[in-house]
Design a protein around this motif. Sequence first.
Motif, PDB file in Angstrom:
ATOM      1  N   THR A 165       0.847  -1.184   0.000  1.00 41.13           N
ATOM      2  CA  THR A 165       0.000   0.000   0.000  1.00 41.13           C
ATOM      3  C   THR A 165       0.885   1.238   0.000  1.00 41.13           C
ATOM      4  N   PRO A 166       0.595   2.236  -0.815  1.00 40.17           N
ATOM      5  CA  PRO A 166       1.446   3.433  -0.866  1.00 40.17           C
ATOM      6  C   PRO A 166       1.576   4.092   0.500  1.00 40.17           C
ATOM      7  N   VAL A 167       2.785   4.519   0.835  1.00 41.94           N
ATOM      8  CA  VAL A 167       2.999   5.147   2.138  1.00 41.94           C
ATOM      9  C   VAL A 167       2.315   6.501   2.225  1.00 41.94           C
ATOM     10  N   THR A 168       2.036   7.098   1.093  1.00 40.21           N
ATOM     11  CA  THR A 168       1.370   8.401   1.117  1.00 40.21           C
ATOM     12  C   THR A 168      -0.130   8.271   1.358  1.00 40.21           C
ATOM     13  N   LYS A 169      -0.618   7.031   1.408  1.00 41.19           N
ATOM     14  CA  LYS A 169      -2.052   6.814   1.655  1.00 41.19           C
ATOM     15  C   LYS A 169      -2.205   5.862   2.835  1.00 41.19           C
ATOM     16  N   ASN A 302      -1.541  18.403  14.444  1.00 40.83           N
ATOM     17  CA  ASN A 302      -1.214  19.765  14.049  1.00 40.83           C
ATOM     18  C   ASN A 302      -1.202  19.833  12.520  1.00 40.83           C
ATOM     19  N   ALA A 303      -1.742  20.872  11.966  1.00 38.66           N
ATOM     20  CA  ALA A 303      -1.855  20.987  10.514  1.00 38.66           C
ATOM     21  C   ALA A 303      -0.507  20.870   9.821  1.00 38.66           C
ATOM     22  N   ASN A 304       0.530  21.332  10.504  1.00 44.88           N
ATOM     23  CA  ASN A 304       1.867  21.265   9.896  1.00 44.88           C
ATOM     24  C   ASN A 304       2.475  19.868   9.956  1.00 44.88           C
ATOM     25  N   MET A 305       1.801  18.969  10.679  1.00 44.97           N
ATOM     26  CA  MET A 305       2.352  17.634  10.850  1.00 44.97           C
ATOM     27  C   MET A 305       1.892  16.672   9.764  1.00 44.97           C
ATOM     28  N   ALA A 306       0.733  16.928   9.169  1.00 47.26           N
ATOM     29  CA  ALA A 306       0.193  16.009   8.169  1.00 47.26           C
ATOM     30  C   ALA A 306       1.179  15.843   7.014  1.00 47.26           C
ATOM     31  N   GLY A 307       1.271  14.599   6.547  1.00 43.76           N
ATOM     32  CA  GLY A 307       2.167  14.316   5.433  1.00 43.76           C
ATOM     33  C   GLY A 307       3.117  13.173   5.752  1.00 43.76           C
ATOM     34  N   VAL A 308       4.121  13.041   4.914  1.00 40.84           N
ATOM     35  CA  VAL A 308       5.063  11.930   5.031  1.00 40.84           C
ATOM     36  C   VAL A 308       6.383  12.446   5.579  1.00 40.84           C
ATOM     37  N   ALA A 329      -1.934   7.686  11.993  1.00 41.77           N
ATOM     38  CA  ALA A 329      -0.679   7.661  11.239  1.00 41.77           C
ATOM     39  C   ALA A 329      -0.270   6.208  11.032  1.00 41.77           C
ATOM     40  N   GLU A 330       0.601   6.011  10.057  1.00 37.98           N
ATOM     41  CA  GLU A 330       1.178   4.686   9.840  1.00 37.98           C
ATOM     42  C   GLU A 330       2.692   4.795   9.878  1.00 37.98           C
ATOM     43  N   LEU A 331       3.296   3.815  10.540  1.00 34.48           N
ATOM     44  CA  LEU A 331       4.749   3.735  10.642  1.00 34.48           C
ATOM     45  C   LEU A 331       5.220   2.581   9.753  1.00 34.48           C
ATOM     46  N   PHE A 332       6.205   2.861   8.904  1.00 28.91           N
ATOM     47  CA  PHE A 332       6.780   1.857   7.997  1.00 28.91           C
ATOM     48  C   PHE A 332       8.263   1.723   8.327  1.00 28.91           C
ATOM     49  N   PRO A 439       7.421  16.262  -2.141  1.00 31.34           N
ATOM     50  CA  PRO A 439       6.487  15.527  -3.014  1.00 31.34           C
ATOM     51  C   PRO A 439       7.185  14.518  -3.921  1.00 31.34           C
ATOM     52  N   ILE A 440       8.351  14.883  -4.459  1.00 33.14           N
ATOM     53  CA  ILE A 440       9.034  13.947  -5.351  1.00 33.14           C
ATOM     54  C   ILE A 440       9.495  12.707  -4.601  1.00 33.14           C
ATOM     55  N   LEU A 441       9.911  12.895  -3.317  1.00 35.19           N
ATOM     56  CA  LEU A 441      10.307  11.746  -2.516  1.00 35.19           C
ATOM     57  C   LEU A 441       9.095  10.892  -2.175  1.00 35.19           C
ATOM     58  N   GLN A 442       7.953  11.523  -1.945  1.00 30.79           N
ATOM     59  CA  GLN A 442       6.755  10.748  -1.641  1.00 30.79           C
ATOM     60  C   GLN A 442       6.402   9.808  -2.792  1.00 30.79           C
ATOM     61  N   LYS A 443       6.565  10.283  -4.009  1.00 26.53           N
ATOM     62  CA  LYS A 443       6.314   9.413  -5.160  1.00 26.53           C
ATOM     63  C   LYS A 443       7.315   8.255  -5.176  1.00 26.53           C
ATOM     64  N   GLN A 444       8.560   8.551  -4.811  1.00 26.00           N
ATOM     65  CA  GLN A 444       9.568   7.499  -4.759  1.00 26.00           C
ATOM     66  C   GLN A 444       9.220   6.471  -3.683  1.00 26.00           C
ATOM     67  N   LEU A 445       8.741   6.955  -2.543  1.00 27.41           N
ATOM     68  CA  LEU A 445       8.373   6.033  -1.471  1.00 27.41           C
ATOM     69  C   LEU A 445       7.203   5.153  -1.881  1.00 27.41           C
ATOM     70  N   ASP A 446       6.229   5.734  -2.577  1.00 25.51           N
ATOM     71  CA  ASP A 446       5.089   4.944  -3.050  1.00 25.51           C
ATOM     72  C   ASP A 446       5.539   3.870  -4.035  1.00 25.51           C
ATOM     73  N   ALA A 447       6.613   4.133  -4.761  1.00 28.57           N
ATOM     74  CA  ALA A 447       7.122   3.169  -5.734  1.00 28.57           C
ATOM     75  C   ALA A 447       8.007   2.114  -5.074  1.00 28.57           C
ATOM     76  N   GLY A 448       8.078   2.131  -3.750  1.00 29.04           N
ATOM     77  CA  GLY A 448       8.869   1.136  -3.040  1.00 29.04           C
ATOM     78  C   GLY A 448      10.308   1.542  -2.824  1.00 29.04           C
TER      79      GLY A 448
END
Length: 954
Positions: A165-169, A302-308, A329-332, A439-448
């Motif tokens: 499952t993508p880490v961004t989701k 906190n609003a600034n905390m959301a994300g990867v 949250a999810e920890l990988f 954002p570019i790293l998030q795409k990389q993380l989703d790709a494994g």
Amino acid sequence: MSFRENIRPTYSGHFIVGFSYRSCLLVAACTFGFAGSALAADLAGTWQGNYSCGANRDIAFTLDLQQSDAKFEGTFRFAVPESRDKGGAYKVSGSIDAKGGFTFVPRDWIERPSGYTAIGLVGRLRDNGLMIEGTMPGCGGIGNNFTATRNTGAAPSGNAAAANTPVTKPQPPSGGKLQGQWRGTITCTAKRREPETHDAQADIVQDGDRLATIFRFKTLNKARAGVAETAEQVVVATGHADGSQVKFDAGLVVEGNPRFSFRIDDALLDPSGKQLTGNLTASDCQQIKLERHGESKPIAFNANMAGVWTHAGRGHTDLTVSFSNDGFAELFASMPDDQPPAARDRLRRVLVPLYVNDHRTILMVAGTREATGIFRPEGSGPQYHVLSRARSFIISTVGDNLALVPVWSTRDIWEAPGGDAQTSLRKPPNEMLLTRAAPILQKQLDAGRAPPVKLADGIGGRLAAAPSRQDQCTVLGNWIAPFVASSDLNRMSLDAGIRVIMDAFANKAFVPVFGLPFADMQEAQRRSIWELMQTHCIRAMKIQPLNNLVVTNPFLNQRHFVDVASLLSNRAEADKWFDEMVQTVGQLPLERPALERIAAIGKEAASRYNDVAPARKAAFEDSLKTKTNQVLESVFNQDLKSLIANDDSLATLSKLSDLLGTIQKSSLPQERRQGLVQQAAPKANAIAQPLYVRAVAQAEAAPQSLDGLAAIRRIWAELAPVSRMMAAHFTPDRDGLLRAVSARERTLLDDTKIQQAFRAAMLAVKPAGDPETSVRNEALKYVDARTIDDGPGAIGAYQTAVADGVARAEMQLIDFSEGSALAEPGEPTAEDIFLLVNQRLTKANQAIRDLERQCLSGGYRNDPVLGIECLQILALTGGKGGMRVRLTAFKKISCAKDAGQGRYRCLFSVSHTSNSPAITGRLGQLFSAPGVQDSLFIRNTDGWTMVSGGRDSR
């Protein structure tokens, strides 16, 4: 009150500090093992990898498996090295046990290459369900193993599917009957008091059968003796549900008395799902009763905390935390990060915030989606990972980053940042700094892919801009690949190898990748790059161009760093010098003095070649050669024009020949040399033709006599220099004029009268020194050597005349005597006998020559018998050859008529000598002593035949 003042540490054993695999991420031991897994039976699918069996190493294979009842069946396909065949394939079948161990045996062949035998597979399935590995019994030798990863197009179900499952989701908690808000009471009893009931509430989050809860209630405060006061306790805890049975682990005190203990071992959810009642194991408290109060209300981050966010440490565990706006949250995590992703143990947990204040947020582990290998929650003994045992995490803000602290106990909560002012002064040993992923790293993380390794400050270029660790390694691989592609560094010393790849560290190639010159790098910068190469690029990603000490040592080893920096300095100066010399050489005039200047530059360049790349050396040598050839061609043209303008004399032809010889030995290309020769041809022919015409006239005028034959010899001698020069560079006798001279010579040679005159001349030679040399020199006044030597041009009459002349000359030089006082008419004379004996000796010497020629040319190598003969003959000459035997004395003693017509038996004595250095002293005396021989002589129409020892000589 202070936690430190009231709680005495009771911890024992070994705890993990930081994220360093080298110092053990495992408690007490750094080992990996296989254990039961939800994927133990999930082998179905396609596996791709490599195997090594006997002499075949790293051979690609594919294993396709399908489950059939309790076993697996499939096909094992493999490549055939260095073959045009498509490969081999055979059926396999087998089973897997609860611990992931499997055995597959070969069945029917599908495609069997020549020389191949079907082999079974014995191995294990990794806990993560993504890799199999094992051995191939029956191969023989060592290192017969295989590894394979699951085809990503056929990922397994269950935990392994969740891992994709993508880490961004991040996936929210699943919920359940216990999730929600609960209100009720807690019953507590202090010493010597009646039970008291106080308000209690709980907020429960459920994920599958796992629970995360925060309890709030009041308990008796014993801080003031005799005064019954209450104090609020805030406790967070994890738990699990088994149907209607509910248990909560030991709670972690967030507010209140830090010594307060809390556990619920046997709570029961009533059938309606609205009441929860259970007994406590708590400080002075015995029972808790709760009723459902409503739906849970997630605590927003906190609003600034959301994300990867990613952990940017340099340890061997990859860590990513993805925060959702919906209150979870999810920890990988995966490790060790120096292995390919499929070979790693993996952890994926869902976290929920249950307590928030101005300084920090407490995240509870609500569920575990995946936990393999060292992350298994059921791991026993001292082998576990810090992240798998943590029940809670504290998250706090540190500048633009987040600090994540694993929590095992109440003490960890109170000592973490944002806790009690006195106890949270020091940084927790297991604090991990999280950095927001772009954002570019998030795409990389989703790709494994893994987050990039944090490099030392000051490193820039393409390496610093790489969005993932895989991209960092790709940048490094692309940087070094062009410089190692054409060289086998494994066969070189470190110093030699560094010289080969030196250009990789030059500014032109290095700065765009690393952002600064190699010589300006600090030790910390070099070390961080070395760790990236060694741990991730070489071990995990198997980037072979980097896998050599020649490449990595300049980043790790101080001496090699200094050596490379020194070489770079020398190379920079040398490159500058070569650039200047290229311009200098290019501007040299096309005149003879330029050749001396080019030679001097070449000599200086030879002392600098070690400072430049082989390609630079080759290019400079090519430029020198090109310029040299340009100057040579110009100089040769000038010299050639000057000679062509000279008179048509033999001296001019000689100079022309010398010039052309120099041209042929020069470095000019073949077509250029041939062009110059063609320019000189008309001049050479103009000089040679008149000489040929004159030679023809002289040959035609030669008399039909032996003097005429001598005249032809003189003609050839006069033409010899011209013929040699013309044959060396041009077509000799282009018009065939000299054929008339050869024809006239042949006519004279075939004349029998001339042959007789030649024989008379040979017999009349008075030897001066060696008889053979004297006679031969006399013969060469009349004939060519080819006429008297063995070969296709030999003429028998002339060869015989020379041989007889040599024999006659030998006879004149030795002690020759006629001892027979009363000779009968018709018996062989002393001269007749001598000639026959000498003829036999001549044949023996010729046999010795032939044997020596074979020995000195190596003809004995495949002939043992000849080898023995060579040892004998060469031993007589000291290995040099040239042994000869000669007569020194001859005496005819007597002859007597034998039975038959023209038959005589004669006695004679001979003495010998030899030039062999071995035949000296007493042996020489025996060899030269006269010996009497008895032979039969028979007259024939063409002379005498000597019969002795079964052989004859004519």
